[in-house]
Write an enzyme that holds these catalytic residues in place. Sequence first.
Site, PDB file in Angstrom:
ATOM      1  N   PRO A 141      56.108  39.404  26.094  1.00 57.79           N
ATOM      2  CA  PRO A 141      57.413  39.650  25.480  1.00 57.79           C
ATOM      3  C   PRO A 141      58.630  39.125  26.229  1.00 57.79           C
ATOM      4  CG  PRO A 141      56.664  41.617  26.596  1.00 57.79           C
ATOM      5  CD  PRO A 141      55.536  40.624  26.696  1.00 57.79           C
ATOM      6  N   TYR A 193      39.756  43.477  28.711  1.00 58.27           N
ATOM      7  CA  TYR A 193      40.573  43.459  29.925  1.00 58.27           C
ATOM      8  C   TYR A 193      39.754  44.006  31.088  1.00 58.27           C
ATOM      9  CZ  TYR A 193      44.525  42.834  26.695  1.00 58.27           C
ATOM     10  OH  TYR A 193      45.379  42.385  25.710  1.00 58.27           O
TER      11      TYR A 193
END
Length: 290
Positions: free
Chosen positions: A215, A69
């Site tokens: 999610p 990341y």
Amino acid sequence: MTTSTAVNAKASGTFVIGGDLTVNRMGYGAMRITGDGIWGEPKDIEGAKKVLRRAVEAGVNFIDTADAYGPEVSERLIAEALAPYAKGVVIATKGGLTRQGPNEWLPVGRPEYLNQQVEMSLRRLKVERIDLWQLHRIDPKVPVEDSLGVIKRLQEQGKIRHVGLSEVKPKEIDRARKVVDIVSVQNLYNLSDRQHEDVVDYCTKHNIAFIPWFPVASGKLAKPGGKLDTAAKTHNATVSQLSLAWLLQRSPVILPIPGTTSVEHLEENIAAADVKLSTDEWKAIEHSAK
């Protein structure tokens, strides 16, 4: 219910990772505290650190990141914002994906590379041991026994506490478990993308943490006026909150890690733990998602 200064991730309940790491189930995913395409520095570095600090202040004690990341940016910012870490805060990271540019990812599972990345993650996160290290992807060019073999050695050396996997199916988990104890699985999963139901069931059966990335439901299911939107309004919640609340009730091993660069949105996500629907209401929403 959308936001509150009194929100606390403790309302989401707890899960014990690997038998000895108790975390509040609503976590935080630190992928987005980087630049566009998960590449480079974020536009607002201090804002990103503020979100991290507010997350911990609001009871979030499970933060998920990865060496890819940025690359490296997310891990570094977490350490700058939070180290030395408050007691009970668990930092999970991943290795095994390399970066060639914005939104470009390539798996590399060679043992010597993974060994190097673990050492670098330890340095960037400012820890002596990584609480949870996850293989970001299984490299099709490298036997998983080789990739995880070096990770097991690092675990034996005390540099890794627990080991997890990402984007795998049950057969791959079984194979990995023959090499090292696997305590978590991180796959794409939400109310509108349930291709990994078998993995959720596997993890539930074996008491393995299931960490859904992406999610929040999207697409047709989440559109204005849809079943999810209507139910959210009925319960004075947002579609995002309802998506997260569904994950929490789906299985006791699920640890949602919604990410955001906004303190307001962070608090909204944490407040999802207070959204309660009846069994019939959840069934109706799940049926509409098929």
